[in-house]
Design a protein around this motif. Sequence first.
Motif, PDB file in Angstrom:
ATOM      1  N   VAL A  65       0.729  -1.149  -0.197  1.00 49.19           N
ATOM      2  CA  VAL A  65      -0.036   0.266   0.445  1.00 49.19           C
ATOM      3  C   VAL A  65       0.731   1.605  -0.221  1.00 49.19           C
ATOM      4  CG1 VAL A  65      -2.186  -1.498   0.521  1.00 49.19           C
ATOM      5  CG2 VAL A  65      -0.285   0.191   2.772  1.00 49.19           C
ATOM      6  N   GLN A  66       0.496   2.670  -0.275  1.00 47.79           N
ATOM      7  CA  GLN A  66       1.139   3.926  -0.537  1.00 47.79           C
ATOM      8  C   GLN A  66       1.242   4.116   1.064  1.00 47.79           C
ATOM      9  OE1 GLN A  66      -0.948   5.900  -3.478  1.00 47.79           O
ATOM     10  NE2 GLN A  66       0.877   5.734  -4.946  1.00 47.79           N
ATOM     11  N   ARG A  67       0.036   4.107   1.723  1.00 40.51           N
ATOM     12  CA  ARG A  67      -0.799   5.324   3.168  1.00 40.51           C
ATOM     13  C   ARG A  67      -0.722   4.078   4.259  1.00 40.51           C
ATOM     14  NH1 ARG A  67      -3.523   6.954  -0.544  1.00 40.51           N
ATOM     15  NH2 ARG A  67      -4.940   5.877  -0.002  1.00 40.51           N
ATOM     16  N   ALA A  68       0.581   4.010   5.454  1.00 44.20           N
ATOM     17  CA  ALA A  68       0.357   3.534   6.374  1.00 44.20           C
ATOM     18  C   ALA A  68      -1.187   3.403   7.263  1.00 44.20           C
ATOM     19  CB  ALA A  68       0.998   4.416   7.334  1.00 44.20           C
ATOM     20  N   SER A  69      -1.828   4.411   7.024  1.00 38.77           N
ATOM     21  CA  SER A  69      -3.439   4.528   6.819  1.00 38.77           C
ATOM     22  C   SER A  69      -3.832   3.216   6.401  1.00 38.77           C
ATOM     23  CB  SER A  69      -3.693   5.322   6.704  1.00 38.77           C
ATOM     24  OG  SER A  69      -4.157   5.931   5.734  1.00 38.77           O
ATOM     25  N   SER A  70      -3.391   2.685   5.288  1.00 43.42           N
ATOM     26  CA  SER A  70      -4.518   1.986   4.441  1.00 43.42           C
ATOM     27  C   SER A  70      -3.812   0.298   5.140  1.00 43.42           C
ATOM     28  CB  SER A  70      -3.994   1.668   2.887  1.00 43.42           C
ATOM     29  OG  SER A  70      -4.469   3.063   2.563  1.00 43.42           O
ATOM     30  N   GLY A  71      -2.585   0.089   5.387  1.00 45.93           N
ATOM     31  CA  GLY A  71      -2.421  -1.366   5.683  1.00 45.93           C
ATOM     32  C   GLY A  71      -2.693  -1.321   6.981  1.00 45.93           C
ATOM     33  N   ALA A  72      -3.232   0.042   8.656  1.00 47.10           N
ATOM     34  CA  ALA A  72      -4.084  -0.258   9.097  1.00 47.10           C
ATOM     35  C   ALA A  72      -5.082  -1.005   9.019  1.00 47.10           C
ATOM     36  CB  ALA A  72      -3.725   1.399   9.473  1.00 47.10           C
ATOM     37  N   ARG A  73      -5.845   0.130   7.873  1.00 44.01           N
ATOM     38  CA  ARG A  73      -7.544  -1.062   7.479  1.00 44.01           C
ATOM     39  C   ARG A  73      -7.489  -2.277   7.022  1.00 44.01           C
ATOM     40  NH1 ARG A  73      -8.806  -1.194   2.862  1.00 44.01           N
ATOM     41  NH2 ARG A  73      -6.875  -0.537   1.992  1.00 44.01           N
ATOM     42  N   ILE A  74      -6.492  -2.835   6.384  1.00 46.92           N
ATOM     43  CA  ILE A  74      -6.576  -4.002   5.751  1.00 46.92           C
ATOM     44  C   ILE A  74      -6.072  -4.662   7.236  1.00 46.92           C
ATOM     45  CG2 ILE A  74      -5.247  -5.351   4.693  1.00 46.92           C
ATOM     46  CD1 ILE A  74      -4.090  -3.413   2.396  1.00 46.92           C
ATOM     47  N   GLU A  75      -5.713  -4.595   8.245  1.00 46.04           N
ATOM     48  CA  GLU A  75      -4.989  -5.395   9.442  1.00 46.04           C
ATOM     49  C   GLU A  75      -7.312  -5.512  10.831  1.00 46.04           C
ATOM     50  OE1 GLU A  75      -1.828  -2.724  11.232  1.00 46.04           O
ATOM     51  OE2 GLU A  75      -0.099  -4.482  10.350  1.00 46.04           O
ATOM     52  N   ALA A  76      -7.527  -4.106  10.775  1.00 49.74           N
ATOM     53  CA  ALA A  76      -8.404  -4.186  10.887  1.00 49.74           C
ATOM     54  C   ALA A  76      -9.363  -5.242  10.017  1.00 49.74           C
ATOM     55  CB  ALA A  76      -8.896  -2.968  10.690  1.00 49.74           C
ATOM     56  N   VAL A  77      -9.634  -4.733   8.894  1.00 50.62           N
ATOM     57  CA  VAL A  77     -10.396  -5.983   8.174  1.00 50.62           C
ATOM     58  C   VAL A  77      -9.838  -7.448   8.385  1.00 50.62           C
ATOM     59  CG1 VAL A  77     -11.381  -7.186   6.202  1.00 50.62           C
ATOM     60  CG2 VAL A  77     -10.714  -4.306   6.779  1.00 50.62           C
ATOM     61  N   LEU A  78      -8.246  -7.348   8.519  1.00 49.22           N
ATOM     62  CA  LEU A  78      -8.210  -9.503   8.559  1.00 49.22           C
ATOM     63  C   LEU A  78      -8.637  -9.484   9.612  1.00 49.22           C
ATOM     64  CD1 LEU A  78      -5.111  -9.257   6.415  1.00 49.22           C
ATOM     65  CD2 LEU A  78      -7.472 -10.354   5.684  1.00 49.22           C
ATOM     66  N   ALA A  79      -8.688  -8.911  10.681  1.00 50.11           N
ATOM     67  CA  ALA A  79      -8.608  -9.010  11.978  1.00 50.11           C
ATOM     68  C   ALA A  79      -9.998  -9.612  13.140  1.00 50.11           C
ATOM     69  CB  ALA A  79      -8.129  -8.269  13.194  1.00 50.11           C
ATOM     70  N   VAL A  80     -10.940  -9.150  11.908  1.00 54.03           N
ATOM     71  CA  VAL A  80     -12.748  -9.462  11.962  1.00 54.03           C
ATOM     72  C   VAL A  80     -12.605 -10.865  11.779  1.00 54.03           C
ATOM     73  CG1 VAL A  80     -14.436  -8.718  11.240  1.00 54.03           C
ATOM     74  CG2 VAL A  80     -13.188  -7.116  11.621  1.00 54.03           C
ATOM     75  N   GLY A  81     -12.034 -11.431  10.891  1.00 53.49           N
ATOM     76  CA  GLY A  81     -11.926 -12.729  10.608  1.00 53.49           C
ATOM     77  C   GLY A  81     -11.161 -13.193  10.918  1.00 53.49           C
ATOM     78  N   ALA A  82     -11.313 -14.784  10.568  1.00 56.61           N
ATOM     79  CA  ALA A  82     -10.537 -16.006  11.066  1.00 56.61           C
ATOM     80  C   ALA A  82      -9.917 -16.508   9.653  1.00 56.61           C
ATOM     81  CB  ALA A  82     -11.470 -16.955  10.854  1.00 56.61           C
ATOM     82  N   SER A  83      -8.256 -15.482  10.001  1.00 59.70           N
ATOM     83  CA  SER A  83      -7.915 -15.845   9.195  1.00 59.70           C
ATOM     84  C   SER A  83      -6.715 -16.372   9.125  1.00 59.70           C
ATOM     85  CB  SER A  83      -6.760 -14.024   9.659  1.00 59.70           C
ATOM     86  OG  SER A  83      -5.098 -14.603   8.284  1.00 59.70           O
ATOM     87  N   CYS A  84      -6.116 -17.580   8.704  1.00 60.65           N
ATOM     88  CA  CYS A  84      -4.986 -18.754   9.023  1.00 60.65           C
ATOM     89  C   CYS A  84      -3.923 -18.745   7.875  1.00 60.65           C
ATOM     90  CB  CYS A  84      -6.118 -19.678   7.884  1.00 60.65           C
ATOM     91  SG  CYS A  84      -6.120 -20.179   6.833  1.00 60.65           S
ATOM     92  N   ALA A  85      -3.741 -18.028   6.878  1.00 65.34           N
ATOM     93  CA  ALA A  85      -2.530 -17.727   6.965  1.00 65.34           C
ATOM     94  C   ALA A  85      -1.911 -16.079   7.273  1.00 65.34           C
ATOM     95  CB  ALA A  85      -2.931 -18.201   4.908  1.00 65.34           C
ATOM     96  N   PRO A  86      -0.595 -16.412   6.728  1.00 62.76           N
ATOM     97  CA  PRO A  86       0.389 -15.099   7.946  1.00 62.76           C
ATOM     98  C   PRO A  86      -0.301 -13.447   6.227  1.00 62.76           C
ATOM     99  CG  PRO A  86       1.361 -16.713   6.970  1.00 62.76           C
ATOM    100  CD  PRO A  86       0.324 -17.402   7.069  1.00 62.76           C
ATOM    101  N   THR A  87      -0.390 -12.238   6.584  1.00 65.53           N
ATOM    102  CA  THR A  87       0.116 -11.193   5.796  1.00 65.53           C
ATOM    103  C   THR A  87       0.692 -10.527   6.364  1.00 65.53           C
ATOM    104  OG1 THR A  87      -3.309 -11.882   5.400  1.00 65.53           O
ATOM    105  CG2 THR A  87      -1.938  -9.551   4.263  1.00 65.53           C
ATOM    106  N   GLN A  88       1.824 -10.113   5.020  1.00 62.45           N
ATOM    107  CA  GLN A  88       2.578  -8.568   5.462  1.00 62.45           C
ATOM    108  C   GLN A  88       1.852  -7.764   4.621  1.00 62.45           C
ATOM    109  OE1 GLN A  88       6.671  -9.602   4.382  1.00 62.45           O
ATOM    110  NE2 GLN A  88       7.598  -7.800   5.446  1.00 62.45           N
ATOM    111  N   ILE A  89       2.329  -6.645   5.483  1.00 59.90           N
ATOM    112  CA  ILE A  89       1.732  -5.470   4.987  1.00 59.90           C
ATOM    113  C   ILE A  89       2.666  -4.544   4.453  1.00 59.90           C
ATOM    114  CG2 ILE A  89       0.025  -2.792   5.114  1.00 59.90           C
ATOM    115  CD1 ILE A  89      -1.536  -5.113   5.499  1.00 59.90           C
TER     116      ILE A  89
END
Length: 293
Positions: free
Chosen positions: A50-74
């Motif tokens: 992503v271009q902005r840290a705020s976009s990364g925080a948004r993605i992390e928040a969305v992934l935190a809501v669900g049951a994620s089984c695979a690692p995701t790096q921002i």
Amino acid sequence: MSDPSANTLTILGCGTLGTAILCGIQDALSSSSDASSIPASIPSRFIACVQRASSGARIEAVLAVGASCAPTQILVNDNLAGIRASSAVLLGCKPYMVGAILSAPGVAEALSGKLLVSICAGVTIGQLHELAPKARGVVRVMPNTAAKVRESMTVIAPQMGLPEEDLEMVQWVFSQIGRCLVLEEKHMDVATALCGSGPAFYALFVEAMADGGVLMGVPRQAAVEMAAQTMRGTAAMILEGQHPAIIREQVSTPGGCTIAGLTRMEDGNVRSVIARAIEEATNVAGGLGGKKK
């Protein structure tokens, strides 16, 4: 030692669609009870650039809501590192940004031997090959914003001779956010009009239907719900195999309200206007990637 980039998907420009795709894959991986049903080529690690840290925080928040089984790096402003650490790259930026992103120093070399999947409207396979000549394969894909609710209609156009395992992986990924069709690239501009622009056209139609309800005294919220659910139900019948014309005929009883309303629509050339809207959107889509007519 195993390759750390194996089965790693990097998403360049992880906006609304990119995030929806990422969440769809994650949900499918976490909910699958039969690992054998998942192709071996499916990504098991993810990188979101992503271009902005705020976009990364948004993605992390969305992934935190669900049951994620695979690692995701921002990664913020580090496309090159994301590409180098991947086996496949999903290009999810705006069409006008493709040239700058793929021609950045080191990117073409980093894409060597990797699969490049583009959801950028109007950017051709030929253009992508020119910018990433060492990629092992290129695929154009056109999903739509309904990916957010796992109801996208996605059209996939692979390059000639794409390895079967790569096409299988792309089909699996996009089937997690809705329906998929594989077509020749010559149909992609029309797919952009029908699928990519389609939600806006249908939303306008729902608004107009709801306006009619309000005109006749129905509260706005109720009118919108009735119009939207009616469209959803009709679409479900068509997807089950019923022809649109048959549905229309079945509802149009002699001397009834339906045929009266349809006649008024025909007076306004609604059918022609809609078809011409698809024609116009197709023509514009053809120029989004900077192609010369």
